[in-house]
Design a protein around this motif. Structure first.
Motif, PDB file in Angstrom:
ATOM      1  N   UNK A   7      10.303 -32.428  18.898  1.00 25.66           N
ATOM      2  CA  UNK A   7       9.241 -33.439  18.902  1.00 25.66           C
ATOM      3  C   UNK A   7       9.718 -34.632  19.698  1.00 25.66           C
ATOM      4  N   UNK A   8       8.869 -35.116  20.584  1.00 27.76           N
ATOM      5  CA  UNK A   8       9.198 -36.310  21.355  1.00 27.76           C
ATOM      6  C   UNK A   8       8.024 -37.274  21.295  1.00 27.76           C
ATOM      7  N   UNK A   9       8.345 -38.543  21.507  1.00 24.22           N
ATOM      8  CA  UNK A   9       7.319 -39.573  21.537  1.00 24.22           C
ATOM      9  C   UNK A   9       7.692 -40.560  22.627  1.00 24.22           C
ATOM     10  N   UNK A  81      -8.908 -36.500  26.200  1.00 29.09           N
ATOM     11  CA  UNK A  81      -8.268 -37.794  25.951  1.00 29.09           C
ATOM     12  C   UNK A  81      -7.619 -37.887  24.573  1.00 29.09           C
ATOM     13  N   UNK A  82      -7.445 -36.730  23.900  1.00 29.22           N
ATOM     14  CA  UNK A  82      -6.732 -36.710  22.618  1.00 29.22           C
ATOM     15  C   UNK A  82      -5.548 -35.739  22.651  1.00 29.22           C
ATOM     16  N   UNK A  97       4.720 -22.709  22.164  1.00 29.59           N
ATOM     17  CA  UNK A  97       3.484 -23.374  21.744  1.00 29.59           C
ATOM     18  C   UNK A  97       3.741 -24.868  21.879  1.00 29.59           C
ATOM     19  N   UNK A  98       3.094 -25.500  22.861  1.00 30.22           N
ATOM     20  CA  UNK A  98       3.394 -26.883  23.231  1.00 30.22           C
ATOM     21  C   UNK A  98       2.135 -27.729  23.101  1.00 30.22           C
ATOM     22  N   UNK A  99       2.173 -28.672  22.156  1.00 29.16           N
ATOM     23  CA  UNK A  99       1.068 -29.606  21.939  1.00 29.16           C
ATOM     24  C   UNK A  99       1.372 -30.917  22.653  1.00 29.16           C
ATOM     25  N   UNK A 100       0.362 -31.458  23.332  1.00 28.78           N
ATOM     26  CA  UNK A 100       0.456 -32.749  24.024  1.00 28.78           C
ATOM     27  C   UNK A 100      -0.596 -33.660  23.404  1.00 28.78           C
ATOM     28  N   UNK A 113       4.726 -35.085  22.013  1.00 28.03           N
ATOM     29  CA  UNK A 113       4.823 -33.657  22.300  1.00 28.03           C
ATOM     30  C   UNK A 113       5.416 -32.973  21.084  1.00 28.03           C
ATOM     31  N   UNK A 114       4.837 -31.849  20.725  1.00 28.99           N
ATOM     32  CA  UNK A 114       5.374 -31.012  19.656  1.00 28.99           C
ATOM     33  C   UNK A 114       5.524 -29.612  20.243  1.00 28.99           C
TER      34      UNK A 114
END
Length: 157
Positions: A7-9, A81-82, A97-100, A113-114
């Motif tokens: 996880x990054x922010x 935009x979400x 599986x990469x969520x932005x 990012x997850x």
């Protein structure tokens, strides 16, 4: 199969519109990927340069020792935009599986990012993740953070 999570922010001093415009275009991926990975989008992006659910993106990438390989992802979810999600359909991982995620904040955007991923080959895959792959994935995201700062500046809050 062992599943790893990263996880990054990152806070970025741009508008939500600017963030979405940049990050939702597969053509911009190479700009935030280490050069030594020889990352090239090979799919035809002339019909749409913005992600949409069902979009297939193909790449050539050299993640290890300059050996080029094919990689295919599908954009499975998009809420404009979400967030959007890309999942590997063909490539080096057993699971990708990469969520932005994007959220407007005062003076910019928070991008989260997850990433859930797994390495094939059982015990050998787990060993390769602890010795090499896990660090390489972290290095890619660290490079990306610095590249984004160079392009858009450092968020001052």
């Amino acid at each position: 199969m062992k599943i790893y999570v990263l996880k990054t922010e990152q806070a970025i001093p741009i508008t939500l519109d600017e963030a979405w415009e940049f990050f939702s275009s597969p053509l911009n991926l190479a700009k935030i990927t280490p050069v030594d990975m020889s990352f090239v989008v090979t799919s035809d992006q002339t019909t749409s340069t913005k992600v949409y659910a069902g979009m297939i993106i193909t790449y050539k990438i050299a993640p290890l020792l300059g050996i080029k390989m094919d990689w295919m992802t599908e954009i499975t979810h998009v809420v404009e935009k979400q967030y959007f999600v890309d999942e590997q359909r063909f490539g080096p991982y057993a699971l990708w599986h990469h969520q932005h995620h994007f959220k407007e904040i005062a003076g910019g955007v928070i991008m989260n990012d997850i990433l859930h991923y797994a390495i094939p080959y059982g015990v050998i895959g787990r060993l390769s993740n602890s010795v090499f792959v896990g660090n390489k994935v972290k290095q890619i995201f660290a490079f990306r953070e610095k590249a984004i700062e160079r392009m858009f500046g450092v968020y001052k809050g």
